[in-house]
Write a protein that holds these residues in place. Structure first.
Motif, mmCIF file in Angstrom:
data_model
loop_
_atom_site.group_PDB
_atom_site.id
_atom_site.type_symbol
_atom_site.label_atom_id
_atom_site.label_comp_id
_atom_site.label_asym_id
_atom_site.label_seq_id
_atom_site.Cartn_x
_atom_site.Cartn_y
_atom_site.Cartn_z
ATOM 1 N N THR A 218 18.775 56.982 2.685
ATOM 2 C CA THR A 218 19.150 58.392 2.731
ATOM 3 C C THR A 218 19.894 58.783 1.463
ATOM 4 O OG1 THR A 218 21.301 57.991 3.748
ATOM 5 C CG2 THR A 218 19.411 58.274 5.245
ATOM 6 N N LYS A 219 19.950 60.083 1.195
ATOM 7 C CA LYS A 219 20.671 60.568 0.018
ATOM 8 C C LYS A 219 22.134 60.149 0.080
ATOM 9 C CE LYS A 219 21.578 64.716 -2.736
ATOM 10 N NZ LYS A 219 22.223 63.969 -3.722
ATOM 11 N N ALA A 220 22.719 60.176 1.258
ATOM 12 C CA ALA A 220 24.122 59.769 1.413
ATOM 13 C C ALA A 220 24.302 58.294 1.058
ATOM 14 C CB ALA A 220 24.600 60.032 2.837
ATOM 15 N N GLU A 221 23.373 57.437 1.478
ATOM 16 C CA GLU A 221 23.460 56.012 1.160
ATOM 17 C C GLU A 221 23.308 55.790 -0.350
ATOM 18 O OE1 GLU A 221 21.682 53.462 4.810
ATOM 19 O OE2 GLU A 221 20.324 54.975 3.991
ATOM 20 N N ILE A 222 22.401 56.527 -0.967
ATOM 21 C CA ILE A 222 22.191 56.396 -2.409
ATOM 22 C C ILE A 222 23.413 56.893 -3.170
ATOM 23 C CG2 ILE A 222 20.803 57.199 -4.365
ATOM 24 C CD1 ILE A 222 18.395 57.269 -2.353
ATOM 25 N N ASP A 223 23.958 58.044 -2.754
ATOM 26 C CA ASP A 223 25.138 58.611 -3.421
ATOM 27 C C ASP A 223 26.365 57.721 -3.264
ATOM 28 O OD1 ASP A 223 23.626 60.743 -4.265
ATOM 29 O OD2 ASP A 223 24.316 62.109 -2.698
ATOM 30 N N ALA A 224 26.396 56.907 -2.208
ATOM 31 C CA ALA A 224 27.544 56.025 -1.969
ATOM 32 C C ALA A 224 27.573 54.836 -2.938
ATOM 33 C CB ALA A 224 27.528 55.513 -0.527
ATOM 34 N N ILE A 225 26.472 54.592 -3.633
ATOM 35 C CA ILE A 225 26.431 53.506 -4.612
ATOM 36 C C ILE A 225 27.148 53.990 -5.859
ATOM 37 C CG2 ILE A 225 24.946 52.043 -6.028
ATOM 38 C CD1 ILE A 225 22.761 52.451 -3.850
ATOM 39 N N ASN A 226 28.313 53.401 -6.132
ATOM 40 C CA ASN A 226 29.115 53.883 -7.262
ATOM 41 C C ASN A 226 29.721 52.756 -8.102
ATOM 42 O OD1 ASN A 226 31.089 52.978 -5.586
ATOM 43 N ND2 ASN A 226 31.891 54.999 -5.064
ATOM 44 N N ALA A 227 29.284 51.531 -7.848
ATOM 45 C CA ALA A 227 29.815 50.406 -8.635
ATOM 46 C C ALA A 227 28.709 49.371 -8.827
ATOM 47 C CB ALA A 227 30.996 49.772 -7.911
ATOM 48 N N PRO A 228 28.691 48.724 -9.980
ATOM 49 C CA PRO A 228 27.719 47.646 -10.177
ATOM 50 C C PRO A 228 27.982 46.512 -9.191
ATOM 51 C CG PRO A 228 29.169 47.857 -12.083
ATOM 52 C CD PRO A 228 29.565 48.905 -11.109
ATOM 53 N N LYS A 229 26.987 45.669 -8.993
ATOM 54 C CA LYS A 229 27.102 44.617 -7.984
ATOM 55 C C LYS A 229 26.619 43.289 -8.565
ATOM 56 C CE LYS A 229 25.098 43.598 -3.444
ATOM 57 N NZ LYS A 229 24.137 44.071 -2.442
ATOM 58 N N GLU A 230 27.437 42.231 -8.386
ATOM 59 C CA GLU A 230 26.977 40.907 -8.781
ATOM 60 C C GLU A 230 26.157 40.348 -7.626
ATOM 61 O OE1 GLU A 230 28.546 36.465 -9.754
ATOM 62 O OE2 GLU A 230 29.721 38.112 -10.584
ATOM 63 N N GLU A 231 24.976 39.872 -7.949
ATOM 64 C CA GLU A 231 24.082 39.394 -6.903
ATOM 65 C C GLU A 231 23.138 38.321 -7.431
ATOM 66 O OE1 GLU A 231 21.911 42.829 -5.553
ATOM 67 O OE2 GLU A 231 21.190 43.289 -7.529
ATOM 68 N N ILE A 232 22.450 37.697 -6.506
ATOM 69 C CA ILE A 232 21.423 36.723 -6.843
ATOM 70 C C ILE A 232 20.142 37.503 -7.107
ATOM 71 C CG2 ILE A 232 20.015 34.824 -5.973
ATOM 72 C CD1 ILE A 232 22.385 34.040 -4.183
ATOM 73 N N ARG A 233 19.492 37.228 -8.238
ATOM 74 C CA ARG A 233 18.226 37.876 -8.578
ATOM 75 C C ARG A 233 17.184 36.788 -8.823
ATOM 76 N NH1 ARG A 233 18.956 43.400 -9.979
ATOM 77 N NH2 ARG A 233 16.698 43.460 -9.927
ATOM 78 N N PHE A 234 16.101 36.870 -8.099
ATOM 79 C CA PHE A 234 15.032 35.882 -8.194
ATOM 80 C C PHE A 234 13.840 36.538 -8.879
ATOM 81 C CE2 PHE A 234 11.833 32.877 -7.044
ATOM 82 C CZ PHE A 234 12.486 31.696 -6.713
ATOM 83 N N LEU A 235 13.240 35.862 -9.835
ATOM 84 C CA LEU A 235 12.033 36.332 -10.504
ATOM 85 C C LEU A 235 10.904 35.400 -10.086
ATOM 86 C CD1 LEU A 235 10.925 38.417 -12.482
ATOM 87 C CD2 LEU A 235 11.437 36.816 -14.325
#
Length: 169
Positions: free
Chosen positions: A144-161
């Motif tokens: 939802t737009k609210a969920e997207i707008d709530a993203i306001n900081a970068p996140k350290e995560e596991i990324r698999f290629l």
């Protein structure tokens, strides 16, 4: 007069080409039931399948190093890009998930792979993902737009290629 004429032609060509690009639809995820034994990208060899580690082992290994070049990991798919099948999420031991992209966007997976157990082959790293990229993936996942707008900081995560993904029991 020639300059005006050429300018008009150039403008019309540019304008129509941009509309043509917008009109091209992006392909949908591939069709299929994601049955046991199906693979996407490179086929994961039996030798590598037998060496596949659990998500828990992967998390433990990534505490000691920030990147692992060649690894096979077994896990459950929790989400799939509904637009193209160009990324998946795999459940971690703590109930969270990590993000999997397809190497060079060379292959995609059907949405039917959601909920299935898979073996991923490729490389993995701990990475800081930007707010812009997190919002892009949230939009792809139809948040939802609210969920997207709530993203306001970068996140350290596991990324698999992933170079290959195989559906297993």
């Amino acid at each position: 007069m020639k300059k005006v004429f050429y300018s008009i032609i150039l403008f019309v060509c540019f304008f129509t080409s941009s509309f043509a690009q917008e009109a091209v639809e992006k392909p949908a995820p591939p069709a299929g039931n994601a049955s046991v034994g199906d693979y996407y990208g490179e086929n994961v060899s039996d030798a590598l399948m037998s060496k596949a580690i659990s998500v828990g082992e992967l998390q433990k290994d990534l505490k000691a190093t920030s990147k692992i070049e060649s690894v096979a990991v077994r896990g459950e798919v929790t989400n799939v890009c509904p637009k193209r099948g160009c990324w998946i999420s795999v459940k971690t031991n703590d109930g969270a998930s990590f993000f999997v992209k397809m190497k060079d966007y060379a292959f995609f997976v059907p949405t039917a792979v959601k909920g299935k157990n898979v073996v991923l082959e490729g490389s993995v790293e701990r990475k800081v993902t930007s707010v812009e990229e997190l919002k892009h993936y949230a939009k792809d996942a139809k948040k939802t737009k609210a969920e997207i707008d709530a993203i306001n900081a970068p996140k350290e995560e596991i990324r698999f290629l992933a170079s290959g993904i195989k559906v297993v029991n």
